[in-house]
Each structure stands twice: as structure tokens, then as C-alpha cells.
Motif scaffolding. Structure first.
Motif, PDB file in Angstrom:
ATOM      1  N   GLU A 124       3.626  -6.151  15.785  1.00 42.35           N
ATOM      2  CA  GLU A 124       4.765  -5.547  15.086  1.00 42.35           C
ATOM      3  C   GLU A 124       4.229  -4.398  14.224  1.00 42.35           C
ATOM      4  OE1 GLU A 124       7.931  -8.872  14.162  1.00 42.35           O
ATOM      5  OE2 GLU A 124       5.959  -9.519  13.466  1.00 42.35           O
ATOM      6  N   ARG A 125       4.182  -3.234  14.820  1.00 36.07           N
ATOM      7  CA  ARG A 125       3.529  -2.096  14.180  1.00 36.07           C
ATOM      8  C   ARG A 125       4.496  -1.282  13.324  1.00 36.07           C
ATOM      9  NH1 ARG A 125       1.140  -0.799  20.035  1.00 36.07           N
ATOM     10  NH2 ARG A 125      -0.780  -2.034  19.968  1.00 36.07           N
ATOM     11  N   ARG A 126       3.948  -0.657  12.301  1.00 30.29           N
ATOM     12  CA  ARG A 126       4.646   0.380  11.555  1.00 30.29           C
ATOM     13  C   ARG A 126       3.620   1.410  11.117  1.00 30.29           C
ATOM     14  NH1 ARG A 126       4.712   0.405   6.023  1.00 30.29           N
ATOM     15  NH2 ARG A 126       3.941  -1.407   4.863  1.00 30.29           N
ATOM     16  N   PRO A 127       4.048   2.619  10.759  1.00 30.63           N
ATOM     17  CA  PRO A 127       3.079   3.684  10.509  1.00 30.63           C
ATOM     18  C   PRO A 127       2.413   3.579   9.140  1.00 30.63           C
ATOM     19  CG  PRO A 127       5.297   4.512  10.215  1.00 30.63           C
ATOM     20  CD  PRO A 127       5.433   3.095  10.717  1.00 30.63           C
ATOM     21  N   PRO A 160      -1.006   6.395  17.411  1.00 26.29           N
ATOM     22  CA  PRO A 160      -2.198   5.688  16.927  1.00 26.29           C
ATOM     23  C   PRO A 160      -2.144   5.333  15.447  1.00 26.29           C
ATOM     24  CG  PRO A 160      -2.660   8.022  17.193  1.00 26.29           C
ATOM     25  CD  PRO A 160      -1.302   7.786  17.789  1.00 26.29           C
ATOM     26  N   GLU A 161      -1.220   5.956  14.689  1.00 22.72           N
ATOM     27  CA  GLU A 161      -1.126   5.644  13.258  1.00 22.72           C
ATOM     28  C   GLU A 161      -0.292   4.399  12.990  1.00 22.72           C
ATOM     29  OE1 GLU A 161       2.422   8.283  14.151  1.00 22.72           O
ATOM     30  OE2 GLU A 161       0.359   8.040  14.843  1.00 22.72           O
ATOM     31  N   TRP A 162       0.355   3.848  14.012  1.00 21.88           N
ATOM     32  CA  TRP A 162       1.156   2.632  13.857  1.00 21.88           C
ATOM     33  C   TRP A 162       0.248   1.407  14.020  1.00 21.88           C
ATOM     34  CZ3 TRP A 162       6.803   2.134  13.813  1.00 21.88           C
ATOM     35  CH2 TRP A 162       7.451   3.363  13.615  1.00 21.88           C
ATOM     36  N   PHE A 163       0.457   0.415  13.144  1.00 19.49           N
ATOM     37  CA  PHE A 163      -0.491  -0.701  13.058  1.00 19.49           C
ATOM     38  C   PHE A 163       0.215  -1.937  12.530  1.00 19.49           C
ATOM     39  CE2 PHE A 163      -3.899  -2.646  10.209  1.00 19.49           C
ATOM     40  CZ  PHE A 163      -4.571  -3.290  11.223  1.00 19.49           C
ATOM     41  N   ASP A 164      -0.151  -3.108  13.053  1.00 16.37           N
ATOM     42  CA  ASP A 164       0.383  -4.384  12.562  1.00 16.37           C
ATOM     43  C   ASP A 164      -0.553  -4.930  11.487  1.00 16.37           C
ATOM     44  OD1 ASP A 164       1.476  -6.850  12.106  1.00 16.37           O
ATOM     45  OD2 ASP A 164       1.629  -7.425  14.213  1.00 16.37           O
ATOM     46  N   ALA A 165      -0.406  -4.399  10.283  1.00 18.14           N
ATOM     47  CA  ALA A 165      -1.276  -4.825   9.185  1.00 18.14           C
ATOM     48  C   ALA A 165      -1.067  -6.293   8.842  1.00 18.14           C
ATOM     49  CB  ALA A 165      -1.024  -3.957   7.949  1.00 18.14           C
ATOM     50  N   GLY A 166       0.181  -6.747   8.913  1.00 20.36           N
ATOM     51  CA  GLY A 166       0.477  -8.129   8.544  1.00 20.36           C
ATOM     52  C   GLY A 166      -0.230  -9.136   9.415  1.00 20.36           C
ATOM     53  N   TYR A 167      -0.430  -8.813  10.702  1.00 14.99           N
ATOM     54  CA  TYR A 167      -1.124  -9.746  11.588  1.00 14.99           C
ATOM     55  C   TYR A 167      -2.503 -10.086  11.049  1.00 14.99           C
ATOM     56  CZ  TYR A 167      -3.274 -11.785  15.722  1.00 14.99           C
ATOM     57  OH  TYR A 167      -3.925 -12.644  16.568  1.00 14.99           O
ATOM     58  N   PHE A 168      -3.189  -9.089  10.500  1.00 12.98           N
ATOM     59  CA  PHE A 168      -4.563  -9.281  10.043  1.00 12.98           C
ATOM     60  C   PHE A 168      -4.655  -9.614   8.550  1.00 12.98           C
ATOM     61  CE2 PHE A 168      -4.651  -6.436  13.708  1.00 12.98           C
ATOM     62  CZ  PHE A 168      -5.564  -7.087  14.511  1.00 12.98           C
ATOM     63  N   GLY A 169      -3.510  -9.809   7.896  1.00 13.38           N
ATOM     64  CA  GLY A 169      -3.538 -10.091   6.464  1.00 13.38           C
ATOM     65  C   GLY A 169      -4.012  -8.906   5.643  1.00 13.38           C
ATOM     66  N   ILE A 170      -3.725  -7.700   6.118  1.00 19.18           N
ATOM     67  CA  ILE A 170      -4.137  -6.484   5.430  1.00 19.18           C
ATOM     68  C   ILE A 170      -2.945  -5.918   4.668  1.00 19.18           C
ATOM     69  CG2 ILE A 170      -4.907  -4.095   5.792  1.00 19.18           C
ATOM     70  CD1 ILE A 170      -6.494  -5.088   8.203  1.00 19.18           C
ATOM     71  N   ARG A 220      -1.454  -1.094   1.232  1.00 14.91           N
ATOM     72  CA  ARG A 220      -2.365  -0.157   0.569  1.00 14.91           C
ATOM     73  C   ARG A 220      -3.662  -0.011   1.351  1.00 14.91           C
ATOM     74  NH1 ARG A 220      -6.762  -0.439  -2.796  1.00 14.91           N
ATOM     75  NH2 ARG A 220      -6.928   1.167  -4.430  1.00 14.91           N
ATOM     76  N   GLU A 221      -4.261  -1.144   1.736  1.00 20.94           N
ATOM     77  CA  GLU A 221      -5.514  -1.089   2.477  1.00 20.94           C
ATOM     78  C   GLU A 221      -5.298  -0.507   3.867  1.00 20.94           C
ATOM     79  OE1 GLU A 221      -9.252  -3.938   3.905  1.00 20.94           O
ATOM     80  OE2 GLU A 221      -7.444  -4.854   3.066  1.00 20.94           O
ATOM     81  N   ALA A 222      -4.151  -0.819   4.487  1.00 19.85           N
ATOM     82  CA  ALA A 222      -3.883  -0.303   5.830  1.00 19.85           C
ATOM     83  C   ALA A 222      -3.853   1.221   5.841  1.00 19.85           C
ATOM     84  CB  ALA A 222      -2.558  -0.865   6.347  1.00 19.85           C
ATOM     85  N   ALA A 275      10.478   5.517   8.707  1.00 22.58           N
ATOM     86  CA  ALA A 275       9.665   4.353   9.053  1.00 22.58           C
ATOM     87  C   ALA A 275      10.125   3.142   8.264  1.00 22.58           C
ATOM     88  CB  ALA A 275       8.198   4.633   8.740  1.00 22.58           C
ATOM     89  N   PRO A 276      10.062   1.950   8.839  1.00 21.40           N
ATOM     90  CA  PRO A 276      10.513   0.736   8.145  1.00 21.40           C
ATOM     91  C   PRO A 276       9.465   0.224   7.163  1.00 21.40           C
ATOM     92  CG  PRO A 276       9.731   0.182  10.332  1.00 21.40           C
ATOM     93  CD  PRO A 276       9.641   1.670  10.217  1.00 21.40           C
ATOM     94  N   ALA A 277       9.116   1.048   6.204  1.00 24.56           N
ATOM     95  CA  ALA A 277       8.085   0.653   5.244  1.00 24.56           C
ATOM     96  C   ALA A 277       8.714  -0.089   4.075  1.00 24.56           C
ATOM     97  CB  ALA A 277       7.350   1.891   4.741  1.00 24.56           C
ATOM     98  N   PRO A 278       8.084  -1.136   3.576  1.00 20.44           N
ATOM     99  CA  PRO A 278       8.621  -1.842   2.425  1.00 20.44           C
ATOM    100  C   PRO A 278       8.502  -0.989   1.169  1.00 20.44           C
ATOM    101  CG  PRO A 278       6.448  -2.671   2.948  1.00 20.44           C
ATOM    102  CD  PRO A 278       6.822  -1.712   4.042  1.00 20.44           C
ATOM    103  N   VAL A 279       9.392  -1.228   0.235  1.00 18.90           N
ATOM    104  CA  VAL A 279       9.319  -0.531  -1.048  1.00 18.90           C
ATOM    105  C   VAL A 279       8.468  -1.363  -1.987  1.00 18.90           C
ATOM    106  CG1 VAL A 279      10.647   0.350  -2.983  1.00 18.90           C
ATOM    107  CG2 VAL A 279      11.598   0.456  -0.679  1.00 18.90           C
ATOM    108  N   PRO A 280       7.325  -0.827  -2.451  1.00 18.90           N
ATOM    109  CA  PRO A 280       6.459  -1.620  -3.311  1.00 18.90           C
ATOM    110  C   PRO A 280       7.163  -2.007  -4.598  1.00 18.90           C
ATOM    111  CG  PRO A 280       5.357   0.365  -2.550  1.00 18.90           C
ATOM    112  CD  PRO A 280       6.792   0.507  -2.209  1.00 18.90           C
ATOM    113  N   ALA A 281       6.821  -3.167  -5.119  1.00 19.17           N
ATOM    114  CA  ALA A 281       7.345  -3.578  -6.407  1.00 19.17           C
ATOM    115  C   ALA A 281       6.790  -2.675  -7.495  1.00 19.17           C
ATOM    116  CB  ALA A 281       6.955  -5.030  -6.679  1.00 19.17           C
ATOM    117  N   ALA A 282       7.573  -2.464  -8.538  1.00 19.55           N
ATOM    118  CA  ALA A 282       7.096  -1.647  -9.643  1.00 19.55           C
ATOM    119  C   ALA A 282       5.926  -2.346 -10.315  1.00 19.55           C
ATOM    120  CB  ALA A 282       8.225  -1.430 -10.639  1.00 19.55           C
TER     121      ALA A 282
END
Length: 672
Positions: free
Chosen positions: A563-566, A52-62, A65-67, A576-583
Motif C-alpha cells: 500500500e504505497r504512497r509518495p 519510484p517515490e511511492w513506498f509502503d512505509a507502514g509495512y516496514f514500521g517506518i 518522517r524517516e520514509a 497524495a493520501p498523506a496523513p496530517v501530522p499531529a501538532a
């Protein structure tokens, strides 16, 4: 006035099932989807949904951080809302009427987890945590992300939440508050897992929920989400919608003081709500041949429920001065024996089970029933527990059912349902040969491939579905996303061949992401291939014009492949395939050689927890909002001697535009 309401779409995630098809198969198979762990303190058990913690934040433009801040209950409900509308073949943004959202969520500890992990969530305020987790904001978040303009009503009625939401949605449709409604409930416990020992004494010690059985010792908890799409029946029939069931009537009340205590159920209140729902529906109790019960498997609750149902169903005999009526004519069951008690989603599970039973003409078994509870006199009641799959073909009348839900606190809800009306024929002749345009779109190239593959597999498994109806559903019942392709096909077999790459010349894909211009739909060219090519450019196409006077139907098709990620409250999940935030750009004056654009882009990425941003990507499309806009503007003020208001970001929302605005102000040497 016709007061009937159609169920035209649904979506769910319950233990052991990611969608309604899997849920239905599990029910017919009599599958127990409870997870049980035996330990020194006994058996810990719960019905769990997958990740349940996996979510397609990009689909909703989220933004990421907010996700992380948004409660997992809200996330899974958002995805199910999209799936339900797609299941209905309805994209609310293309409709002129209002779409309402009526729903509620359970309690969980996600907000507390966020506060306990502030070290991994810099600059997060209590206000942001509240807005991201409060049950008040569940429906509003759906309306905001999907662009819905009807009523948004958050419902909190404990176990009865989802069925009360359905009742309110029906009332909203009949009153004209909305023309389409989403209704349901969600409950996901955080942290996930079966949990520890029972501290209250209401859970089954062996982790088995035995509704109405002599060995019943309590309930088993569960997680889940279920939603339905509702529409006035007359409108649904006129619009060619697929109808799964019909709501004939519903009612809600409270036990008041007529019970042993605040948490105890009451016979009189439960009987009254069933009677009122049947009167509203205009049916005789004897015409209702199945009831999906609340059925919690407790020694007190089960006998009270059957006593109340018996009183309600024998009302006509009492009022007519007749003796006891027929015995055992009405089957009963409880989905909680399969998946556990899913709290705010519990009655959504019962409703969806019953809708599917009405649609398919089969009643699934209620599990773990071998010997009746001695406090229940089934021998002299109208009811019998369904213990094996039964064909549902009542003689001389339609299939009708009731769904009950009763909550701690005394809220009672009951809905009366009927089987769907006979489907009208498609406006296109059966077996008619195209060519037909099948437009497909997604948020990414990878998702587009999944959309294509899912449709091909669905058509392979369902070769009899009219392809004209498939085309109509895809053309008018899906959100239009940036990555697009269309298939030009003649019939179902041809469609499978083209979609699987058999004839690449007839599967045309856009060169990249398409930005759809905001303008009125254009009438498509007469040539179907030219119509598809026009759609690939981002143009809004009036697909109805290509069907002329023929009236296609909406049909069930695969829904979007998220396309979910945690996203968790604590540190990122390992692997998890999480992006690395820009500095984040350092505070103070920017270093020599740093352009304004470089700094603004770094601020965009840092605040939204993204690896990078493109010059033309809108801050708000990337997941920004008014709160993060305020933080962005504050960051600019720390670095440049310029005054800016957060509202100016709405006028210049991309990194390129906002940097240009700053440069203009600096060049003028003055503030606005």
C-alpha cells in the motif's frame, strides 16, 4: 562437495514491468520500454520505472518522517527483498540458518535534494541524511527491517555491481557464512525523468540502444531493481523448494592496466573471467548455448566483448591444437536493448532474463539488430545475435548459459547457469482432496482483501497447481501479519469459490489486529478448521505436523500487495493520501489540564510525522529509532523537571507506558 547453488526466488521492477511475470512477457513480446522525449537538443531517453517515490512505509514500521529521508533506491530494494523471499516461499525468520544480503546501489542526488529542502524537513541532521542515503547502509537496512542475521555486504562495482553481489553470495553460501542469500542491485535516478542532453558523448543520440549493430551509437540509461534468492542446491532439493535455475560457477576479476584507459574495456580480462567461470562450473564452452552479454551498444565496447567471448569459447580448440570450432552455435542478446542500461541493477536484469529463459526453455529476442557492427566478425565466431523468440532445446545436453557484466574501472564478472532439475512430485497425491487450511494475513484490512483477491485470481488462472503445495507455501513461506483470515477448502475450484465470497462460512477473518505472542509453535489440532481458528488468535502453529510424513513443495504464489504512497524530498505531492501530522507539543511547561499522556502522545506523533498514536503502540514499531528516541527524551526534559535516558524508552516504549514512567518519577520528586 556439491558446489552448485539454486536460484529459488526472484523479484524485480524494470521499465515497463512491476514484477518478473510482466518483465518476461515484455521480453517475449520484443517490447522496447524506453521513454523518449524529442526536444530542441535532440532526443532525451531513459528507461523509467513506475512511481519510484511511492513506498509502503507502514509495512516496514517506518515513520513518514524517516520514509521521506530514506533514498528511493533503498525503498524499492526493501520492497523487492520482501517480494523475492515471498516468491521463493521462504520466510527467513522461521529458519534456523543465517540469511545474508549482498547488494549495491547506484548514485543519485536524493541526499542533495533533502539538504536543499531543509525548510520542509525541520530538525533533520546531516547524520540522519547520510544514514538514510549512504550506499553502505542498503543491505543493513534490509537485514534490520526483515530480521536477517547473516552477512550484509554492500557492493560497489558500477555496472557489474549486481553480478559481483551474486558471486559473493554464492561464495558465502559455499563457505557456510549463510544458508540463504539475497543478492542484487538497484539504481533509481532522482529527480526522475528522462533527463537532459548527453554531456559525455556515450548516449545514443536517437535514444535507441542497438547492441552489436552497425548503427550503434551509444547507450541509453535506465532505472531498475532486481534481486534473486539463492540457496545451496542440495538444500533446496531436500527442502522441496521451487528451483528456477542453477548457478554452476562464477568468477570476478579486473582488466588491470591491460587496456587503453581507465574507462576502456580489455579483451584479455574479459576473456579470462569467462574462462575461469566455465572452469569453476566444470563445463566445456561448447555446452553453453546462450550468453546474456553486457551489450551496451557502443562502438568500442561491443567489438571488445565479442572478441573476448570468442577467445574464451575457442580456448578448448586452441589448447587441443584444433582449428576453428563450430560457428554460430551460441546465441547472444542484451536486455539493455529493451530497458536501457540500469547501472548497478544492469546485471540483475540480465541475470533474471536468463534465469527465466532457462526455466521456460525460450530465448527472447535482442532488439534493434539489423546489420552486424563491421568491427565484429560474426562469420567466424561461435556467436549469433538472437533476433526472434527461439525455442531452447539443445540436443543431448541441458540448457546452459553465461551472463556477463563489465564495468567502468575494469571489474569483470561472469556467471554460468543451467536449467533447473526436474521437479519432484509433491508428497501429496496429485488431485488429493483436502480439507486444506489457506492462512492469509496483511498489515491492514484493505491489504488483506487484496491478498485474498490475488490468490483467488492466481488459482483461477492456474487450476493445476496442487492445493496441498499452495497451503504449505502459505503456511510456512509468508510473514504473519496482524490482520488475518483463513480459508478451509477441498480443491482448487473450491478455493476460488470460497476466496471470492461464494461460501463465507469457510472464509473466517479475525475480529481485528492480532498480536502474535512470542512462543514456540504449537502442534495444530487434528481438525483443520480448529487449526485455522488457533492461528487466528495469534498463536504460532507448527503447520508441518498437519502434513505428517508427506513432503509438500513450495510453489510460486502472488506476493504482498504493498500500500504505497509518495514520500519526496520536497513538499508533499499534491493530491497524495498523506496523513496530517499531529501538532507538536509546544516547548516549556505543559498547559494546565494537559495530562502527561496527552503530551507524550503529541510528542510521539510530532516526531514520527503521524496524525495520532494509540496508547499501546510502541514508539519503535511506529518507526522510531535511537536517533528519534534521543529527540523525544530531549522534548520531555524541556517540559518536565525529570531526567530520563533514551535507553529507558526501550523499557517503556508505548505512549501510555512512557507517560506512566514520567508520572512515577515526578511523584517521587527525584530522578533515577
Amino acid at each position: 562437495m556439491d558446489r552448485r547453488v539454486a536460484v529459488v526466488g526472484l523479484a524485480c521492477r524494470f521499465p515497463g514491468a512491476e514484477n518478473p511475470d510482466e518483465f518476461w512477457r515484455n521480453l517475449l513480446d520484443g517490447k522496447d520500454s524506453i521513454t523518449r522525449v524529442t526536444g530542441p537538443d535532440g532526443v532525451a531517453a531513459r528507461g523509467l520505472i513506475e512511481s519510484p517515490e511511492w513506498f509502503d512505509a507502514g509495512y516496514f514500521g517506518i515513520s513518514p518522517r524517516e520514509a521521506r529521508l530514506i533514498n528511493p533506491q533503498h525503498r524499492v530494494f526493501l520492497e523487492c527483498a520482501v517480494a523475492a523471499f515471498e516468491d521463493a516461499g521462504l520466510e527467513p525468520g522461521r529458519r534456523t540458518g543465517a540469511t545474508g544480503v549482498y547488494a549495491g546501489s547506484g548514485e543519485n542526488g536524493y541526499a542533495q535534494l533533502l539538504k536543499a529542502n531543509r525548510a520542509s524537513l525541520p530538525s533533520v541532521s546531516d547524520w540522519e541524511i547520510r544514514v538514510a542515503n549512504g550506499p553502505d547502509f542498503l543491505c543493513g537496512r534490509v537485514a534490520h527491517r526483515l530480521g536477517l542475521g547473516g552477512p550484509t555486504v554492500a557492493v560497489q562495482a558500477a555496472c557489474a555491481t549486481a553480478l559481483v553481489a551474486v558471486h559473493l553470495a554464492v561464495q558465502g553460501l559455499l563457505a557456510g557464512d549463510c544458508d540463504l542469500a539475497l543478492a542484487g542491485g538497484v539504481s533509481v535516478r532522482v529527480p526522475t525523468g528522462v533527463g537532459g542532453p548527453d554531456e559525455v558523448g556515450i548516449q545514443a543520440p536517437d535514444g535507441v540502444l542497438r547492441a552489436f549493430d552497425a548503427a550503434a551509437r551509444g547507450l541509453v540509461g535506465g532505472d531498475g531493481v532486481g534481486v534473486v534468492v539463492l540457496k545451496r542446491l542440495a538444500d533446496a532439493v531436500a527442502d522441496g523448494d521451487r528451483i528456477d535455475a542453477v548457478v554452476l560457477g562464477s568468477a570476478v576479476n579486473n582488466d588491470g592496466a591491460d587496456r587503453m584507459g581507465f574507462t576502456a574495456p580489455g579483451v584479455a580480462g574479459q576473456a579470462a573471467v569467462v574462462e575461469r567461470a566455465q572452469r569453476t562450473a566444470g563445463i566445456a564452452a561448447k555446452s553453453c548455448t546462450y550468453v546474456e552479454t553486457h551489450g551496451t551498444g557502443t562502438r568500442l565496447g561491443d567489438p571488445v566483448e565479442i572478441a573476448a567471448l570468442t577467445r574464451a569459447f575457442c580456448r578448448e580448440d586452441r589448447e587441443g591444437g584444433r582449428g576453428a570450432g563450430r560457428r554460430g552455435f551460441c546465441g547472444i542478446g542484451s536486455v539493455k536493448t529493451n530497458i536501457g542500461h540500469t547501472d548497478a541493477a544492469a546485471s540483475a536484469a540480465g541475470l533474471i532474463k536468463t534465469v527465466l529463459a532457462l526455466k521456460h526453455g525460450l530465448i527472447p529476442p535482442s532488439l534493434h539488430f539489423t546489420e552486424p557492427n563491421p568491427e565484429i566478425d560474426f562469420a567466424s565466431s561461435p556467436f549469433r545475435v538472437v533476433t526472434a523468440v527461439e525455442e531452447w532445446r539443445p540436443e543431448g545436453m541441458p540448457r546452459r548459459a553465461g551472463v556477463s557484466s563489465f564495468s567502468i574501472g575494469g571489474t569483470n564478472a561472469h556467471v554460468v547457469l543451467e536449467q533447473p532439475p526436474a521437479e519432484r512430485e509433491s508428497g501429496h497425491a496429485r488431485g488429493a482432496v483436502g480439507p486444506y487450511v489457506l492462512p492469509l494475513s496483511a498489515k491492514s484490512p484493505q491489504a488483506l482483501e487484496a491478498v485474498t483477491a490475488r490468490l483467488a485470481e492466481h488459482l483461477r488462472r492456474n487450476p493445476g497447481v496442487p492445493l496441498a503445495d499452495v497451503a504449505w507455501t502459505l503456511q510456512t513461506g509468508r510473514w504473519e501479519h496482524p490482520y488475518r483470515r483463513f480459508a478451509l477448502v477441498r480443491d482448487t475450484a473450491d478455493a476460488v469459490r470460497v476466496l471470492t465470497g461464494g461460501e463465507p462460512d469457510r472464509l473466517v477473518t479475525s475480529g481485528g489486529a492480532v498480536r502474535a505472542p512470542a512462543r514456540e509453535p504449537e502442534a495444530p489440532p487434528e481438525d483443520p478448521g480448529a487449526a485455522g481458528a488457533l492461528w487466528l488468535t495469534g498463536a504460532a502453529v507448527d503447520w508441518g505436523a498437519s502434513h505428517g510424513d508427506r513432503r509438500p513443495r513450495r510453489v510460486a504464489l502472488p506476493t504482498y500487495p504493498f500500500e504505497r504512497r509518495p514520500f519526496t524530498a520536497g513538499p508533499a505531492v499534491r493530491g497524495a493520501p498523506a496523513p496530517v501530522p499531529a501538532a507538536a507539543a509546544p516547548a516549556g511547561p505543559p498547559p494546565a489540564g494537559t495530562t502527561t499522556y496527552d503530551l507524550v502522545a503529541a510528542l510521539f506523533a510530532g516526531i514520527l510525522d503521524l496524525p495520532e498514536v494509540e496508547p499501546d503502540e510502541s514508539f519503535f514499531d511506529l518507526g522510531g529509532d535511537s536517533l528519534t528516541a534521543t529527540r523525544l527524551v530531549a522534548g520531555v526534559r524541556e517540559r518536565y523537571p525529570v531526567e530520563l535516558a533514551p535507553k529507558e524508552l526501550f523499557a517503556a516504549p508505548t505512549a501510555e507506558e512512557f507517560a506512566a514512567l514520567i508520572d512515577t518519577r515526578l511523584a517521587r520528586g527525584r530522578t533515577p
